[in-house]
Design a protein around this motif. Structure first.
Motif, PDB file in Angstrom:
ATOM      1  N   ILE A 151      68.240 -29.563  19.668  1.00  0.00           N
ATOM      2  CA  ILE A 151      69.377 -29.514  18.571  1.00  0.00           C
ATOM      3  C   ILE A 151      68.702 -28.898  17.422  1.00  0.00           C
ATOM      4  CG2 ILE A 151      70.447 -30.961  17.157  1.00  0.00           C
ATOM      5  CD1 ILE A 151      70.974 -32.909  19.408  1.00  0.00           C
ATOM      6  N   CYS A 152      67.402 -28.861  17.179  1.00  0.00           N
ATOM      7  CA  CYS A 152      66.683 -28.275  16.036  1.00  0.00           C
ATOM      8  C   CYS A 152      66.792 -26.694  16.037  1.00  0.00           C
ATOM      9  CB  CYS A 152      65.572 -28.988  15.517  1.00  0.00           C
ATOM     10  SG  CYS A 152      64.268 -28.643  16.890  1.00  0.00           S
ATOM     11  N   VAL A 153      66.506 -26.273  17.182  1.00  0.00           N
ATOM     12  CA  VAL A 153      66.419 -25.012  17.376  1.00  0.00           C
ATOM     13  C   VAL A 153      67.825 -24.441  17.115  1.00  0.00           C
ATOM     14  CG1 VAL A 153      66.080 -23.240  19.089  1.00  0.00           C
ATOM     15  CG2 VAL A 153      64.652 -24.922  19.093  1.00  0.00           C
ATOM     16  N   ARG A 154      68.751 -25.102  17.585  1.00  0.00           N
ATOM     17  CA  ARG A 154      70.393 -24.458  17.260  1.00  0.00           C
ATOM     18  C   ARG A 154      70.773 -24.723  15.947  1.00  0.00           C
ATOM     19  NH1 ARG A 154      70.590 -27.276  22.064  1.00  0.00           N
ATOM     20  NH2 ARG A 154      71.547 -28.856  21.363  1.00  0.00           N
ATOM     21  N   ALA A 155      70.275 -25.685  15.225  1.00  0.00           N
ATOM     22  CA  ALA A 155      70.658 -26.177  13.838  1.00  0.00           C
ATOM     23  C   ALA A 155      70.170 -25.438  12.804  1.00  0.00           C
ATOM     24  CB  ALA A 155      70.551 -27.531  13.645  1.00  0.00           C
ATOM     25  N   CYS A 156      68.997 -24.595  13.182  1.00  0.00           N
ATOM     26  CA  CYS A 156      68.274 -23.846  12.117  1.00  0.00           C
ATOM     27  C   CYS A 156      69.047 -22.547  11.868  1.00  0.00           C
ATOM     28  CB  CYS A 156      66.811 -23.603  12.542  1.00  0.00           C
ATOM     29  SG  CYS A 156      66.003 -22.616  11.413  1.00  0.00           S
ATOM     30  N   ASN A 188      66.385 -19.471  12.401  1.00  0.00           N
ATOM     31  CA  ASN A 188      65.906 -19.038  13.535  1.00  0.00           C
ATOM     32  C   ASN A 188      64.044 -19.297  13.437  1.00  0.00           C
ATOM     33  OD1 ASN A 188      65.586 -18.556  16.372  1.00  0.00           O
ATOM     34  ND2 ASN A 188      65.365 -16.470  15.956  1.00  0.00           N
ATOM     35  N   VAL A 189      63.801 -20.391  12.924  1.00  0.00           N
ATOM     36  CA  VAL A 189      62.434 -20.961  12.524  1.00  0.00           C
ATOM     37  C   VAL A 189      61.769 -21.417  13.700  1.00  0.00           C
ATOM     38  CG1 VAL A 189      60.872 -22.501  11.398  1.00  0.00           C
ATOM     39  CG2 VAL A 189      62.715 -21.446  10.295  1.00  0.00           C
ATOM     40  N   PHE A 190      62.461 -21.888  14.814  1.00  0.00           N
ATOM     41  CA  PHE A 190      61.940 -22.670  16.232  1.00  0.00           C
ATOM     42  C   PHE A 190      62.107 -21.727  17.289  1.00  0.00           C
ATOM     43  CE2 PHE A 190      63.606 -25.798  13.327  1.00  0.00           C
ATOM     44  CZ  PHE A 190      62.458 -26.628  13.545  1.00  0.00           C
ATOM     45  N   ASP A 191      61.053 -21.800  18.171  1.00  0.00           N
ATOM     46  CA  ASP A 191      61.480 -21.295  19.500  1.00  0.00           C
ATOM     47  C   ASP A 191      61.257 -22.553  20.615  1.00  0.00           C
ATOM     48  OD1 ASP A 191      60.988 -18.489  18.949  1.00  0.00           O
ATOM     49  OD2 ASP A 191      58.892 -18.289  19.338  1.00  0.00           O
ATOM     50  N   ALA A 192      62.266 -22.381  21.522  1.00  0.00           N
ATOM     51  CA  ALA A 192      62.418 -23.519  22.421  1.00  0.00           C
ATOM     52  C   ALA A 192      61.234 -23.322  23.263  1.00  0.00           C
ATOM     53  CB  ALA A 192      63.827 -23.308  22.966  1.00  0.00           C
ATOM     54  N   VAL A 193      60.609 -24.554  23.809  1.00  0.00           N
ATOM     55  CA  VAL A 193      59.679 -24.338  24.906  1.00  0.00           C
ATOM     56  C   VAL A 193      59.996 -25.375  25.896  1.00  0.00           C
ATOM     57  CG1 VAL A 193      57.119 -24.997  25.204  1.00  0.00           C
ATOM     58  CG2 VAL A 193      57.749 -24.210  22.911  1.00  0.00           C
ATOM     59  N   GLN A 194      60.072 -24.743  27.083  1.00  0.00           N
ATOM     60  CA  GLN A 194      60.665 -25.402  28.376  1.00  0.00           C
ATOM     61  C   GLN A 194      59.767 -26.751  28.623  1.00  0.00           C
ATOM     62  OE1 GLN A 194      61.989 -23.124  31.497  1.00  0.00           O
ATOM     63  NE2 GLN A 194      62.072 -24.893  32.827  1.00  0.00           N
ATOM     64  N   ASP A 195      60.404 -27.921  28.748  1.00  0.00           N
ATOM     65  CA  ASP A 195      59.777 -28.974  28.929  1.00  0.00           C
ATOM     66  C   ASP A 195      58.606 -29.643  28.046  1.00  0.00           C
ATOM     67  OD1 ASP A 195      61.216 -29.319  31.511  1.00  0.00           O
ATOM     68  OD2 ASP A 195      59.608 -28.226  32.220  1.00  0.00           O
ATOM     69  N   ALA A 196      58.929 -29.271  26.636  1.00  0.00           N
ATOM     70  CA  ALA A 196      58.163 -29.515  25.600  1.00  0.00           C
ATOM     71  C   ALA A 196      58.797 -29.614  24.397  1.00  0.00           C
ATOM     72  CB  ALA A 196      56.777 -28.662  25.466  1.00  0.00           C
TER      73      ALA A 196
END
Length: 108
Positions: A15-20, A23-31
């Motif tokens: 949710i943080c990835v989408r709310a930013c 685009n500060v975050f990168d999603a990481v699979q299973d983490a």
């Protein structure tokens, strides 16, 4: 500025990835998401506000904390903004305590 994503609290919902907005975050699979572009953080607190697990710490200053300082933070700082505004499970909204509307009334 975004400082910490606590991987022990984070459920990987992203949710943080989408709310930013920057685009500060990168999603990481299973983490937990990774803070990939910290310098792009606008300290808007949107990621912390929307994190359902209080797994983020956004520091109010606009400069990154010195290396190693993040580890000294207590658990009470995670989700501090959500608590302050009353968002989240079993929290009371503080919107009724905001008297800024009185400024508009007085200005007219």
């Amino acid at each position: 500025m975004i400082e910490i994503v606590d991987s022990a609290r984070c459920t990987g919902c992203n949710i943080c990835v989408r709310a930013c907005p920057t685009n500060v975050f990168d999603a990481v699979q299973d983490a937990a998401p990774r803070i990939a572009r910290q310098d792009d953080c606008q300290t808007c607190f949107m990621c912390e506000l929307y994190c359902p697990e209080d797994a983020l710490f956004v520091a109010p200053q606009i400069e990154p904390m010195p290396a190693g300082e993040g580890g000294k933070l207590g658990n009470t700082l995670f989700g501090h903004y959500r608590r302050a505004v009353g968002w989240g499970r079993a929290r009371q909204s503080t919107a009724n305590q905001d008297a800024s509307y009185e400024l508009l009334v007085r200005a007219h």
